[in-house]
Design a protein around this motif. Sequence first.
Motif, PDB file in Angstrom:
ATOM      1  N   SER A   1      21.031 -31.638  -2.108  1.00  0.00           N
ATOM      2  CA  SER A   1      21.283 -33.009  -1.660  1.00  0.00           C
ATOM      3  C   SER A   1      22.319 -33.039  -0.557  1.00  0.00           C
ATOM      4  N   THR A   2      23.386 -32.236  -0.724  1.00  0.00           N
ATOM      5  CA  THR A   2      24.417 -32.168   0.304  1.00  0.00           C
ATOM      6  C   THR A   2      23.857 -31.643   1.617  1.00  0.00           C
ATOM      7  N   LEU A   3      23.034 -30.606   1.531  1.00  0.00           N
ATOM      8  CA  LEU A   3      22.414 -30.066   2.745  1.00  0.00           C
ATOM      9  C   LEU A   3      21.554 -31.109   3.446  1.00  0.00           C
TER      10      LEU A   3
ATOM     11  N   LEU B   1      21.697 -34.429   3.145  1.00  0.00           N
ATOM     12  CA  LEU B   1      22.418 -35.618   3.586  1.00  0.00           C
ATOM     13  C   LEU B   1      23.454 -35.330   4.671  1.00  0.00           C
ATOM     14  N   ASN B   2      24.068 -34.147   4.616  1.00  0.00           N
ATOM     15  CA  ASN B   2      25.170 -33.853   5.535  1.00  0.00           C
ATOM     16  C   ASN B   2      24.918 -32.687   6.470  1.00  0.00           C
TER      17      ASN B   2
ATOM     18  N   ALA C   1      18.935 -38.188  -3.171  1.00  0.00           N
ATOM     19  CA  ALA C   1      19.540 -37.251  -4.117  1.00  0.00           C
ATOM     20  C   ALA C   1      18.797 -37.282  -5.452  1.00  0.00           C
TER      21      ALA C   1
ATOM     22  N   GLY D   1      22.615 -30.599  -6.511  1.00  0.00           N
ATOM     23  CA  GLY D   1      23.763 -31.078  -5.746  1.00  0.00           C
ATOM     24  C   GLY D   1      23.873 -30.400  -4.385  1.00  0.00           C
ATOM     25  N   THR D   2      23.665 -29.093  -4.364  1.00  0.00           N
ATOM     26  CA  THR D   2      23.747 -28.347  -3.099  1.00  0.00           C
ATOM     27  C   THR D   2      22.643 -28.784  -2.145  1.00  0.00           C
TER      28      THR D   2
END
Length: 196
Positions: free
Chosen positions: A173-175, A177-178, A74, A170-171
Amino acid sequence: MIAAAAQVFAQRGYHNATTQDIADVLGIRQASLYYYIPTKEAALEQVCLDGAEGYVSRARAIQRGPGDAAQKLAALVRQHIEPLRDRADFVRVFLRERRHLPDSSRRRIGRHARRYERIVQQVLQEGVKSGEFRHGLDCRLAALAAIGMCNATAAWYGREPNAPLERIAGTFSTLLLNGAALPQTDAASPGSRARR
């Protein structure tokens, strides 16, 4: 001087830019510019080097710093797009114009890019080893995908409403990581809706 060259190359492209354009931004005579920058090609190489070097040193600091692999990934995403805030010209020139450099210069610039790719890949590998990231993840392709996604931001940043850099980071990183799919425990199994 180099910032002026970055501005001109970013706005006009390398081939359409002239040393006179750079001199005009600085408010000096073209002949005076050659004292600092011998050729337009040399100016492009310096802009690209300035654009690339910071990425490697910041990424290395993140890799060696505190936090688990997810936190480091991130942080890498944030630091990758952060220069768009105040060094966007350098970023855009590095991404779009470095292909116009001669082979020897392009190889020098390419070494920085490959070092950066390896750092991102190593952070992903650390995550696989620690069990944070899934076993079997192709860390090389994942690193290239992450870098490519962040690089693409330079093409549209500033034109997308309600997309400050913090939200983009943030978006992304979420994509990374998840993913975008719901976990199987939370989502209906494939075809369940069709059976209703």
